[in-house]
Design a protein around this motif. Sequence first.
Motif, PDB file in Angstrom:
ATOM      1  N   GLU A   1       0.867  -1.191   0.000  1.00 45.88           N
ATOM      2  CA  GLU A   1       0.000   0.000   0.000  1.00 45.88           C
ATOM      3  C   GLU A   1       0.903   1.241   0.000  1.00 45.88           C
ATOM      4  O   GLU A   1       2.065   1.152   0.388  1.00 45.88           O
ATOM      5  CB  GLU A   1      -0.882  -0.001   1.252  1.00 45.88           C
ATOM      6  N   PRO A   2       0.386   2.396  -0.407  1.00 48.32           N
ATOM      7  CA  PRO A   2       1.259   3.573  -0.486  1.00 48.32           C
ATOM      8  C   PRO A   2       1.807   4.010   0.877  1.00 48.32           C
ATOM      9  O   PRO A   2       1.148   3.801   1.893  1.00 48.32           O
ATOM     10  CB  PRO A   2       0.342   4.664  -1.052  1.00 48.32           C
ATOM     11  N   PRO A   3       2.995   4.601   0.873  1.00 45.87           N
ATOM     12  CA  PRO A   3       3.572   5.074   2.144  1.00 45.87           C
ATOM     13  C   PRO A   3       2.821   6.298   2.657  1.00 45.87           C
ATOM     14  O   PRO A   3       2.113   6.956   1.882  1.00 45.87           O
ATOM     15  CB  PRO A   3       5.005   5.455   1.764  1.00 45.87           C
ATOM     16  N   PRO A   4       2.980   6.620   3.938  1.00 47.18           N
ATOM     17  CA  PRO A   4       2.295   7.823   4.449  1.00 47.18           C
ATOM     18  C   PRO A   4       2.860   9.087   3.823  1.00 47.18           C
ATOM     19  O   PRO A   4       4.034   9.124   3.447  1.00 47.18           O
ATOM     20  CB  PRO A   4       2.593   7.782   5.947  1.00 47.18           C
ATOM     21  N   LYS A   5       2.008  10.089   3.698  1.00 47.26           N
ATOM     22  CA  LYS A   5       2.487  11.377   3.179  1.00 47.26           C
ATOM     23  C   LYS A   5       3.247  12.093   4.287  1.00 47.26           C
ATOM     24  O   LYS A   5       2.823  12.059   5.442  1.00 47.26           O
ATOM     25  CB  LYS A   5       1.295  12.245   2.752  1.00 47.26           C
TER      26      LYS A   5
END
Lengths: 75, 299
Positions: A69-73
């Motif tokens: 899943e995408p990394p945190p912003k």
Amino acid sequence: MDKEINNNSRSKFIKNLIWGLVSIFSLGILSVKFTKNQIIVRNRFKTVSVKEANERIRAISPDHRNKPEPPPKTQ
Amino acid sequence: MQKSKKSTRREFFKKLSVGVGGSVVALSACTGPEFDNFFQKNFKTLSKEEIDNILLDLEKKYTEQYGKEFKVSGKKAIDNTFFGYALDLSRCVGCRRCVYGCVDENNQSRDPQIHWITVLQMEKEKGIDYMHSNMYYNPEKVPEEGKFYVPIACQQCANPPCTKVCPAKATWTEPDGITVIDYNWCIGCRYCQSACPYGARHFNWGEPKITNEEINTNTHYLGNRPRTKGVVEKCTFCIQRVREGKYPSCVEVCPTGSRKFGNLLDPNSEIRYILENKRVVVLKAELNTQPNFFYFFGV
């Protein structure tokens, strides 16, 4: 005299026992936790040292590959 | 001379009446629920009747705000329950499914983003090394060669430093081992955030944003109910689920089954089996926080 020796050795034994228990608990080898109607005794020797954990980590090779899943912003 | 004294007294009464009048107007502008909300007692000191009334008010408020039927539970800890969590480091692949499962279940803000779980990527050569870990990894596929992953959330410590430093007594540990926050009592000082050695507490710098479609309507007062700007929040083991006998959402969503959860007081539970038969490691054991979150090697 015998009685005195016995008394002395008994008190010595109790003293040593107390010191032993105090050092076991203060060194954290054993820890006791009181919860509802139960006592949980935790043994330090059952836990892994960081060194051993790192050795185990090096042996890890999960066979499962996944798209993450995408990394945190960044905030 | 006497005249000036009289005028001073008159001025004083004038100012007093303006002040009293202003206060009356300001107080009358406060609607009932807002007034009650501001002067609400700490959750721990509320009677059952008071809690029921507060929960009903909140359900009504959230239903109006999000246009969906809301359930706000205030369910207390189940007797003879003390929760523990175990994570199998040999199975975790760092896919971050747990992170987003947690976001969906616990109504975490989407913008600005708040994640209660952080997955750290570390190098096998260096071992557990927080300083050189990376939380922003983004390869095509995980796990990457030579890397391993350590997900970190609230460790639900038995000796928590965060609750000790709270000046408002807004955070405490429940009898089932879950450390909770009363968002109404949190003053946003962030002492707890500084005290937590695991970086598990998160502060709402802005008003949390969640769309009406994304909001989870099954909530708990001490857990995933919508938060406001200026309060701290953290993992509660999905209190709204575990007190109903369900697993936390991260346990359910994990594709590799590396997350285990259960009652430490139940001798037949999976978590007890792990603690009795596997050798476990806790993070930063030297700080004596006594976490109820254990890491182990299943393989």
